[in-house]
Design an enzyme around this catalytic site. Structure first.
Site, PDB file in Angstrom:
ATOM      1  N   CYS A  59      18.300 -51.685 -22.289  1.00 50.77           N
ATOM      2  CA  CYS A  59      17.215 -52.583 -21.893  1.00 50.77           C
ATOM      3  C   CYS A  59      16.166 -51.865 -21.038  1.00 50.77           C
ATOM      4  O   CYS A  59      15.024 -52.294 -20.949  1.00 50.77           O
ATOM      5  CB  CYS A  59      17.760 -53.799 -21.157  1.00 50.77           C
ATOM      6  N   HIS A  69      17.529 -33.922 -17.195  1.00 52.90           N
ATOM      7  CA  HIS A  69      17.168 -35.333 -17.333  1.00 52.90           C
ATOM      8  C   HIS A  69      18.386 -36.179 -17.717  1.00 52.90           C
ATOM      9  O   HIS A  69      18.619 -37.248 -17.130  1.00 52.90           O
ATOM     10  CB  HIS A  69      16.068 -35.491 -18.392  1.00 52.90           C
TER      11      HIS A  69
END
Lengths: 354, 252
Positions: free
Chosen positions: A50, A99
Site C-alpha cells: 500500500c 535501498h
C-alpha cells in the site's frame, strides 16, 4: 548486467498515484512477457504494497533506457500521466542493496521501524522465485538484504517504543492487564479515534467489545465492524461494572465519566484494575477518577507525548542502522533513496562483492 | 573466605548486574546463573549447619534468616519461571544479601535457649514448613514492592523511568502476589497444625508468633476473597505484615 530499481513510494506519490501502479501477483504473471522483454530477458522482483511499488531488476539495459521502456509500457496501459515522471526514483548498482536494506529494516517505512514490510518483501521475493523470475544476482541481493535487515532489527531498537496514539494506548493497557484476551472493552463515542484504538487492542488479542454512542446506529455499525455488541448511550453506566478498559471519545463539552460513576461500581468490580483511555478533546473523563487507586487514566496529551518520544527514539536508531548497512557493503551511507544516481555512483557500484 | 561473605558478595554483584541489565532494557542468562549459584551456596550453607546440628538448622536468628533466604530464593526460582517474573530478581538478591548481613550481627548469632532439642520428625517438619511459608510470604512482599513501584509510574505517567519497560504487567504481579499469599498461608496452616502436636507449642513465643501471622494473613485473604481489595492496599498490607513479622522474629 547490473542491478536496477524503479519505484514510487508514499514519500513522494499520493495514494491516488500509487494505486494506479499497484500490481497483483496475478497481473505479474499475465504481464511477465512484457517485463522480460523490457528488461532484455533480465531477472526481476516486483514489490507492491500500500505504501510502495518497486521493481528490482537485474538486466543489461541501462537505467535510463529501462525507465523509458517502462514509461512506454505504462502509457500503453493508460496508467501514465506526464507528471508521474518526477515521482519515480531510479536506483542502480550498490545503492539498490542499500535501498532494499532500508526498506526491509523499516527505515524507509511510513511508520519508522514497522515490521509488516518484512513479510511483504519476503512474499514478493518468494513469489518471483517460484515463478523463476529471479536469477543468481537477485537471489543474492535479497538473501543478503534479509540478513542485514534482520541484523538492524536485532542490533538496534528501531522497532521498540510505540509511535501512534493507538499503539501507545494498547501498550499501557497491556502493562496493566498483561494478556488482553480476557479483558472487556467499552467504547464510549463511536468516532475514528475510538475505532482505531479498539482495532489496535483487538489486534493484541482483546475479544469482547461493547460500543455506546449517542447515535445508536453508529454504535451498531462500529460494534458490527469490531465483532462486538452495541448498547444505548443511557446504558453505559450500568455496563461499567463489567468492563476493564474504557475508550472514550465523545464530542461532549463536559465530562462524561465522573468519579461518582466509578464510586458506584467499585465494590461490584471488587476493586479490579480499570484502564481509561480518554481520546476526547475536551476531555470526557474527570481527572479526579485517578483518586481511586485501581483506576489508571490516560488522556490525549499523555498518549501523544509517548508517541512522540517513540518516534524520536526510533529516529535516533537510524544512525546505527545506516552504519550496519554500510558495514555490510562497505559503502558510505547515502543521503536519500529517491535521488537519481550519478554516473560516479554507477562507476562505484560493484555488487559482486556481496 | 567465609561462605556467608561469598554469598553476600555474590548476591550484591548479582543485584548490580540485575539493575544494570534492567536499566538498559536487556535480559541475560548471566543474571539467572547468578541467582542459581546464590541458591546453591545458600543451600550448602543450610546443609552444613543442618549437619552440624543434626537437625533443621534454626538454632539462632541468624540461622532463621539464612533459612528464609533459601526459601525466598526457592520461590523466586519457581514463580520467576511460571509467571515470567524474572524481574523480581531485582529485589530477591538484595533481600538475600540483607538477610545474610543481618545474620552477621553478633547478638543474632547467639543460640536460642531451646537449641538443644530432641530429634522429632514432626518438629522438623513443623519448622521446615513455617520457614518455607516465610519464604513464600517474603516473595509475595517483594512482588508487592514491585507492584507499588509500577503503580506509581503508571499513575503519574512517569514513563521515563528506566526500569518501566522491563517491569512485568500488573495483572501478572497481582496473580503472583495472591497465589504466593495462598501458598504461604497454606504452608503456615499445615506447619501450625503440626505445631499443636508438639509439647513445646504451648509456651513458645515463636509458635504464638506463627499463630498471629496466620490470623493476620487469614483476615487479609478472606477480606480480599469476600469484598475485594485494591491491589495497592493489599501490597501495602502484605509488605507491612511481613516486615512486622520479621522484626518480631528477629527480636525474640
Amino acid at each position: 548486467m547490473q542491478l536496477l530499481c524503479l519505484g514510487i513510494s508514499y514519500q513522494n506519490a499520493a495514494v491516488s498515484v500509487r494505486e494506479k501502479f499497484a500490481i497483483s501477483n496475478k497481473q505479474i504473471i499475465e504481464c511477465q512477457e512484457s517485463f522480460k522483454s523490457m528488461t532484455d530477458q533480465g531477472d526481476f522482483v516486483i514489490l507492491s504494497t500500500c505504501n510502495r511499488v518497486e521493481y528490482y531488476i537485474y538486466s543489461r539495459v541501462s537505467l535510463n533506457e529501462l525507465f523509458e521502456r517502462f514509461v512506454n509500457y505504462w502509457k500503453e496501459q493508460n496508467l501514465w500521466h506526464s507528471d508521474d515522471k518526477n515521482l519515480f526514483y531510479q536506483i542502480e548498482g550498490s545503492q539498490v542493496f542499500e535501498h532494499l536494506c532500508s526498506v526491509l529494516s523499516g527505515m524507509d517505512s511510513m511508520v519508522l521501524g514497522e515490521t509488516e514490510i518484512v513479510k511483504q518483501v519476503k512474499d514478493a521475493y518468494h513469489f518471483c522465485l517460484e515463478q523463476k523470475f529471479t536469477g543468481k544476482e537477485l537471489n543474492q541481493l535479497f538473501q543478503k538484504s534479509f540478513s542485514v535487515g534482520k541484523k538492524i532489527r536485532t542490533q538496534t531498537q528501531i522497532q521498540t517504543g510505540q509511535v501512534s496514539v493507538g499503539s501507545v494506548a494498547v501498550d499501557l493497557a497491556a502493562k496493566i492487564f498483561g494478556e488482553l484476551s480476557e479483558q472487556k472493552i467499552m467504547i464510549i463515542g463511536a468516532g475514528d479515534n475510538s475505532r482505531v484504538t479498539a482495532q489496535s487492542l483487538m489486534s493484541r488479542g482483546a475479544q469482547s467489545v461493547i460500543v455506546s454512542n449517542r447515535s445508536h446506529d453508529k454504535a451498531v455499525d462500529l460494534a458490527e465492524h469490531l465483532g462486538g455488541s452495541a448498547i444505548r448511550f443511557d446504558d453505559w453506566e450500568a455496563t461499567l461494572a463489567q468492563v476493564d478498559i474504557i475508550i472514550s471519545s465523545t464530542g461532549s463539552p463536559h465530562f462524561v465519566i465522573e468519579p461518582t460513576h466509578i464510586e458506584k461500581v467499585r465494590k461490584q468490580r471488587k476493586y479490579k484494575e480499570l484502564c481509561i483511555i480518554d481520546l476526547a478533546i475536551p476531555r470526557d473523563v474527570n481527572p479526579a477518577v485517578t483518586e481511586f487507586s485501581e483506576v489508571y487514566l490516560y488522556d490525549m496529551d499523555t498518549l501523544s507525548q509517548l508517541a512522540d518520544k517513540g518516534k524520536e527514539h526510533r529516529q535516533k536508531q537510524l544512525i546505527k542502522a545506516k552504519a550496519i548497512i554500510s558495514e555490510a557493503f562497505d559503502i558510505k551511507p547515502k543521503q536519500a533513496p529517491n535521488q537519481q544516481s550519478s554516473p560516479d555512483s554507477l562507476a562505484a557500484s560493484n555488487f559482486n562483492t556481496l | 573466605m567465609d561462605l556467608t561473605f561469598i554469598i553476600i558478595l555474590l548476591a550484591s554483584i548479582g543485584s548490580g548486574i540485575h539493575w544494570n541489565l534492567a536499566a538498559n532494557n536487556k535480559s541475560s542468562l548471566v543474571s539467572l546463573i547468578i541467582v542459581l549459584c546464590t541458591f546453591f551456596l545458600v543451600t550448602y550453607q543450610v546443609y552444613i549447619r543442618g549437619q552440624a546440628a543434626q537437625q533443621c538448622p534454626i538454632n539462632s536468628v541468624q540461622e532463621l534468616l539464612i533459612f528464609i533466604s533459601w526459601s525466598i530464593l526457592l520461590f523466586y526460582l519457581v514463580i520467576g519461571k511460571i509467571y515470567r517474573l524474572s524481574f523480581l530478581g531485582l529485589l530477591t538478591l538484595p533481600a538475600v544479601a540483607l538477610f545474610e548481613v543481618l545474620g552477621l550481627i553478633p547478638s543474632l548469632q547467639m543460640a536460642f535457649p531451646s537449641a538443644q532439642r530432641a530429634i522429632n520428625p514432626i518438629l522438623e517438619w513443623h519448622v521446615f514448613l513455617l520457614l518455607l511459608a516465610y519464604g513464600a510470604l517474603g516473595q509475595a512482599a517483594l512482588a508487592g514492592v514491585l507492584f507499588l513501584q509500577l503503580h506509581r509510574v503508571l499513575k503519574k505517567s512517569n514513563f521515563s523511568n528506566r526500569l518501566f519497560s522491563q517491569m512485568p504487567p500488573i495483572g501478572r504481579l497481582s496473580e503472583a502476589i495472591k497465589r504466593l499469599l495462598w501458598l504461604g498461608f497454606s504452608l503456615l496452616t499445615i506447619g501450625i497444625i503440626l505445631g499443636f502436636k508438639l509439647d513445646y507449642a504451648a509456651d513458645s513465643f515463636k509458635f504464638y508468633l506463627a499463630c498471629g501471622t496466620w490470623v493476620s494473613y487469614f483476615v487479609l485473604i478472606i477480606v480480599d476473597k469476600i469484598r475485594g481489595l485494591p491491589l495497592k492496599l493489599m501490597s501495602i498490607y502484605v509488605l507491612a505484615l511481613y516486615i512486622l513479622n520479621l522484626i518480631l522474629l528477629v527480636s525474640i
